[in-house]
Design a protein around this motif. Sequence first.
Motif, short mmCIF file in Angstrom:
data_model
loop_
_atom_site.label_atom_id
_atom_site.label_comp_id
_atom_site.label_asym_id
_atom_site.label_seq_id
_atom_site.Cartn_x
_atom_site.Cartn_y
_atom_site.Cartn_z
N ILE A 118 0.66 -1.13 0.16
CA ILE A 118 -0.04 -0.02 -0.05
C ILE A 118 0.84 1.35 -0.03
O ILE A 118 0.69 2.13 -0.93
N CYS A 119 1.58 1.45 0.91
CA CYS A 119 2.66 2.89 1.09
C CYS A 119 3.90 2.66 0.23
O CYS A 119 4.24 3.48 0.06
N GLN A 120 4.17 1.50 -0.22
CA GLN A 120 5.33 1.32 -1.00
C GLN A 120 6.70 1.80 -0.75
O GLN A 120 7.31 2.85 -1.35
N PRO A 121 7.09 1.53 0.38
CA PRO A 121 8.51 2.28 0.89
C PRO A 121 9.78 1.66 -0.06
O PRO A 121 10.56 2.73 -0.21
N ASP A 122 9.50 0.72 -0.79
CA ASP A 122 10.59 0.50 -1.68
C ASP A 122 10.92 1.53 -2.80
O ASP A 122 11.86 2.04 -3.39
N SER A 123 9.78 2.12 -3.33
CA SER A 123 9.58 3.03 -4.35
C SER A 123 10.19 4.33 -3.65
O SER A 123 11.07 5.16 -4.29
N GLU A 124 9.87 4.68 -2.26
CA GLU A 124 10.15 5.98 -1.63
C GLU A 124 11.83 5.83 -1.62
O GLU A 124 12.49 7.00 -1.77
N LEU A 125 12.18 4.65 -1.56
CA LEU A 125 13.83 4.62 -1.19
C LEU A 125 14.48 4.09 -2.58
O LEU A 125 15.68 4.25 -2.66
#
Length: 60
Positions: A49-56
């Motif tokens: 849902i929040c996709q931290p991998d994309s953010e990182l």
Amino acid sequence: MSFLREGGRPAADSVHIGDCRLAARHRKPLSRDEARRALTDGGIRACEICQPDSELGILD
């Protein structure tokens, strides 16, 4: 990072962005480097849902 309980002890389940509504109550803040390591070397999954991998900047 959120946690599940395994044998009464907290166990890492997934990495979330800080304000994700799916993050568990029992969580541990991580630095960006710690989160990257957890997602790439630690076998921990990224929240869908929040996709931290994309953010990182981590690509599959």
